[in-house]
Design a protein around this motif. Structure first.
Motif, PDB file in Angstrom:
ATOM      1  N   LEU A  71      76.953 -45.396  55.794  1.00  0.00           N
ATOM      2  CA  LEU A  71      78.252 -45.737  55.241  1.00  0.00           C
ATOM      3  C   LEU A  71      78.951 -46.547  56.333  1.00  0.00           C
ATOM      4  O   LEU A  71      79.305 -46.013  57.376  1.00  0.00           O
ATOM      5  CB  LEU A  71      79.058 -44.481  54.891  1.00  0.00           C
ATOM      6  CG  LEU A  71      80.417 -44.724  54.248  1.00  0.00           C
ATOM      7  CD1 LEU A  71      80.284 -45.498  52.937  1.00  0.00           C
ATOM      8  CD2 LEU A  71      81.124 -43.403  54.005  1.00  0.00           C
ATOM      9  N   CYS A  72      79.079 -47.851  56.101  1.00  0.00           N
ATOM     10  CA  CYS A  72      79.640 -48.762  57.098  1.00  0.00           C
ATOM     11  C   CYS A  72      81.117 -48.992  56.824  1.00  0.00           C
ATOM     12  O   CYS A  72      81.547 -49.012  55.670  1.00  0.00           O
ATOM     13  CB  CYS A  72      78.903 -50.099  57.075  1.00  0.00           C
ATOM     14  SG  CYS A  72      77.149 -49.948  57.464  1.00  0.00           S
ATOM     15  N   LEU A  73      81.874 -49.184  57.889  1.00  0.00           N
ATOM     16  CA  LEU A  73      83.320 -49.367  57.804  1.00  0.00           C
ATOM     17  C   LEU A  73      83.697 -50.729  58.377  1.00  0.00           C
ATOM     18  O   LEU A  73      83.259 -51.086  59.473  1.00  0.00           O
ATOM     19  CB  LEU A  73      84.012 -48.262  58.595  1.00  0.00           C
ATOM     20  CG  LEU A  73      85.534 -48.269  58.585  1.00  0.00           C
ATOM     21  CD1 LEU A  73      86.059 -47.857  57.204  1.00  0.00           C
ATOM     22  CD2 LEU A  73      86.075 -47.325  59.644  1.00  0.00           C
ATOM     23  N   TYR A  74      84.498 -51.483  57.626  1.00  0.00           N
ATOM     24  CA  TYR A  74      84.971 -52.796  58.032  1.00  0.00           C
ATOM     25  C   TYR A  74      86.488 -52.850  57.903  1.00  0.00           C
ATOM     26  O   TYR A  74      87.050 -52.360  56.929  1.00  0.00           O
ATOM     27  CB  TYR A  74      84.366 -53.897  57.146  1.00  0.00           C
ATOM     28  CG  TYR A  74      82.862 -53.955  57.221  1.00  0.00           C
ATOM     29  CD1 TYR A  74      82.225 -54.785  58.125  1.00  0.00           C
ATOM     30  CD2 TYR A  74      82.075 -53.151  56.397  1.00  0.00           C
ATOM     31  CE1 TYR A  74      80.841 -54.822  58.207  1.00  0.00           C
ATOM     32  CE2 TYR A  74      80.697 -53.184  56.471  1.00  0.00           C
ATOM     33  CZ  TYR A  74      80.087 -54.027  57.379  1.00  0.00           C
ATOM     34  OH  TYR A  74      78.717 -54.048  57.460  1.00  0.00           O
ATOM     35  N   ALA A  75      87.151 -53.445  58.890  1.00  0.00           N
ATOM     36  CA  ALA A  75      88.603 -53.648  58.822  1.00  0.00           C
ATOM     37  C   ALA A  75      88.882 -54.765  57.816  1.00  0.00           C
ATOM     38  O   ALA A  75      88.037 -55.602  57.548  1.00  0.00           O
ATOM     39  CB  ALA A  75      89.151 -54.024  60.192  1.00  0.00           C
ATOM     40  N   GLY A  76      90.089 -54.759  57.260  1.00  0.00           N
ATOM     41  CA  GLY A  76      90.485 -55.820  56.342  1.00  0.00           C
ATOM     42  C   GLY A  76      90.122 -55.522  54.907  1.00  0.00           C
ATOM     43  O   GLY A  76      89.756 -54.399  54.550  1.00  0.00           O
ATOM     44  N   GLY A  77      90.199 -56.543  54.076  1.00  0.00           N
ATOM     45  CA  GLY A  77      89.972 -56.378  52.649  1.00  0.00           C
ATOM     46  C   GLY A  77      88.614 -56.819  52.164  1.00  0.00           C
ATOM     47  O   GLY A  77      88.254 -56.602  51.011  1.00  0.00           O
TER      48      GLY A  77
ATOM     49  N   PRO B 196      84.342 -57.148  53.559  1.00  0.00           N
ATOM     50  CA  PRO B 196      83.429 -56.870  54.665  1.00  0.00           C
ATOM     51  C   PRO B 196      83.009 -58.161  55.372  1.00  0.00           C
ATOM     52  O   PRO B 196      82.694 -59.157  54.719  1.00  0.00           O
ATOM     53  CB  PRO B 196      82.228 -56.190  54.000  1.00  0.00           C
ATOM     54  CG  PRO B 196      82.317 -56.531  52.560  1.00  0.00           C
ATOM     55  CD  PRO B 196      83.748 -56.816  52.260  1.00  0.00           C
ATOM     56  N   ALA B 197      83.070 -58.139  56.700  1.00  0.00           N
ATOM     57  CA  ALA B 197      82.655 -59.271  57.520  1.00  0.00           C
ATOM     58  C   ALA B 197      82.122 -58.722  58.832  1.00  0.00           C
ATOM     59  O   ALA B 197      82.675 -57.755  59.372  1.00  0.00           O
ATOM     60  CB  ALA B 197      83.833 -60.217  57.777  1.00  0.00           C
ATOM     61  N   ASP B 198      81.058 -59.311  59.334  1.00  0.00           N
ATOM     62  CA  ASP B 198      80.448 -58.813  60.571  1.00  0.00           C
ATOM     63  C   ASP B 198      81.452 -58.684  61.707  1.00  0.00           C
ATOM     64  O   ASP B 198      81.411 -57.716  62.473  1.00  0.00           O
ATOM     65  CB  ASP B 198      79.293 -59.725  60.994  1.00  0.00           C
ATOM     66  CG  ASP B 198      78.084 -59.595  60.070  1.00  0.00           C
ATOM     67  OD1 ASP B 198      77.930 -58.547  59.415  1.00  0.00           O
ATOM     68  OD2 ASP B 198      77.297 -60.559  60.003  1.00  0.00           O
ATOM     69  N   ALA B 199      82.369 -59.621  61.821  1.00  0.00           N
ATOM     70  CA  ALA B 199      83.353 -59.582  62.909  1.00  0.00           C
ATOM     71  C   ALA B 199      84.332 -58.419  62.766  1.00  0.00           C
ATOM     72  O   ALA B 199      84.985 -58.033  63.734  1.00  0.00           O
ATOM     73  CB  ALA B 199      84.125 -60.901  62.962  1.00  0.00           C
ATOM     74  N   GLN B 200      84.433 -57.854  61.576  1.00  0.00           N
ATOM     75  CA  GLN B 200      85.362 -56.753  61.311  1.00  0.00           C
ATOM     76  C   GLN B 200      84.682 -55.390  61.264  1.00  0.00           C
ATOM     77  O   GLN B 200      85.308 -54.393  60.904  1.00  0.00           O
ATOM     78  CB  GLN B 200      86.093 -57.007  59.990  1.00  0.00           C
ATOM     79  CG  GLN B 200      86.900 -58.288  59.976  1.00  0.00           C
ATOM     80  CD  GLN B 200      87.962 -58.301  61.064  1.00  0.00           C
ATOM     81  OE1 GLN B 200      88.571 -57.289  61.377  1.00  0.00           O
ATOM     82  NE2 GLN B 200      88.177 -59.459  61.663  1.00  0.00           N
ATOM     83  N   PHE B 201      83.406 -55.329  61.636  1.00  0.00           N
ATOM     84  CA  PHE B 201      82.639 -54.080  61.620  1.00  0.00           C
ATOM     85  C   PHE B 201      83.244 -53.079  62.594  1.00  0.00           C
ATOM     86  O   PHE B 201      83.465 -53.382  63.760  1.00  0.00           O
ATOM     87  CB  PHE B 201      81.183 -54.373  61.985  1.00  0.00           C
ATOM     88  CG  PHE B 201      80.284 -53.167  61.980  1.00  0.00           C
ATOM     89  CD1 PHE B 201      79.999 -52.504  60.803  1.00  0.00           C
ATOM     90  CD2 PHE B 201      79.713 -52.711  63.153  1.00  0.00           C
ATOM     91  CE1 PHE B 201      79.166 -51.396  60.802  1.00  0.00           C
ATOM     92  CE2 PHE B 201      78.872 -51.609  63.165  1.00  0.00           C
ATOM     93  CZ  PHE B 201      78.591 -50.955  61.982  1.00  0.00           C
TER      94      PHE B 201
ATOM     95  N   TYR C  32      78.668 -43.698  64.500  1.00  0.00           N
ATOM     96  CA  TYR C  32      78.324 -44.626  65.570  1.00  0.00           C
ATOM     97  C   TYR C  32      79.334 -45.765  65.576  1.00  0.00           C
ATOM     98  O   TYR C  32      79.706 -46.274  64.522  1.00  0.00           O
ATOM     99  CB  TYR C  32      76.911 -45.185  65.372  1.00  0.00           C
ATOM    100  CG  TYR C  32      75.851 -44.116  65.514  1.00  0.00           C
ATOM    101  CD1 TYR C  32      75.323 -43.800  66.758  1.00  0.00           C
ATOM    102  CD2 TYR C  32      75.414 -43.396  64.411  1.00  0.00           C
ATOM    103  CE1 TYR C  32      74.367 -42.803  66.901  1.00  0.00           C
ATOM    104  CE2 TYR C  32      74.467 -42.392  64.539  1.00  0.00           C
ATOM    105  CZ  TYR C  32      73.944 -42.109  65.786  1.00  0.00           C
ATOM    106  OH  TYR C  32      73.010 -41.111  65.923  1.00  0.00           O
ATOM    107  N   GLY C  33      79.759 -46.172  66.756  1.00  0.00           N
ATOM    108  CA  GLY C  33      80.724 -47.256  66.898  1.00  0.00           C
ATOM    109  C   GLY C  33      80.104 -48.614  66.636  1.00  0.00           C
ATOM    110  O   GLY C  33      78.913 -48.724  66.347  1.00  0.00           O
ATOM    111  N   PRO C  34      80.902 -49.675  66.750  1.00  0.00           N
ATOM    112  CA  PRO C  34      80.435 -51.023  66.428  1.00  0.00           C
ATOM    113  C   PRO C  34      79.282 -51.506  67.297  1.00  0.00           C
ATOM    114  O   PRO C  34      78.478 -52.307  66.860  1.00  0.00           O
ATOM    115  CB  PRO C  34      81.666 -51.902  66.600  1.00  0.00           C
ATOM    116  CG  PRO C  34      82.674 -51.079  67.298  1.00  0.00           C
ATOM    117  CD  PRO C  34      82.303 -49.653  67.132  1.00  0.00           C
ATOM    118  N   GLY C  35      79.153 -50.989  68.511  1.00  0.00           N
ATOM    119  CA  GLY C  35      78.046 -51.383  69.374  1.00  0.00           C
ATOM    120  C   GLY C  35      76.837 -50.478  69.249  1.00  0.00           C
ATOM    121  O   GLY C  35      75.842 -50.668  69.933  1.00  0.00           O
TER     122      GLY C  35
END
Length: 93
Positions: free
Chosen positions: A32-38, A40-45, A68-71
């Motif tokens: 289950l991946c979480l992205y900031a914003g409205g 999904p974009a790799d830069a907002q992971f 697990y964090g973005p890294g």
């Protein structure tokens, strides 16, 4: 270990202040991946929850859902999935 959108087999997406993406990663694991914003974009992971299969025998997998964090660094396995996602959402980029 950053998870890229192109490497995911996406089964569901939803929004709740952030974007949630339920997908199978390249190793065949449910995340289950979480992205900031409205959108999904790799830069907002912001990170992901690894959801191991019940009763698995693979020693490299955790026995319960783990954040697990973005890294790719371990964040926590404490609390429920909602609290783990909240912790990922509140991390600085």
């Amino acid at each position: 270990m950053s998870i890229r959108l192109t490497d995911l087999d996406i089964h569901w997406t939803g929004t709740d202040g952030h974007v949630l993406v339920l997908a199978i990663d390249t190793a065949g694991l449910l995340r289950l991946c979480l992205y900031a914003g409205g959108t999904p974009a790799d830069a907002q992971f912001r990170g992901s929850l690894l959801i191991p299969p019940d009763g698995h025998q693979q020693t490299f997998l955790p026995t319960r859902t783990t954040a697990y964090g973005p890294g790719g660094a371990w964040v926590t396995s404490a609390g429920d999935q909602t609290s783990m996602l909240a912790r990922l959402a509140n991390q600085l980029p």
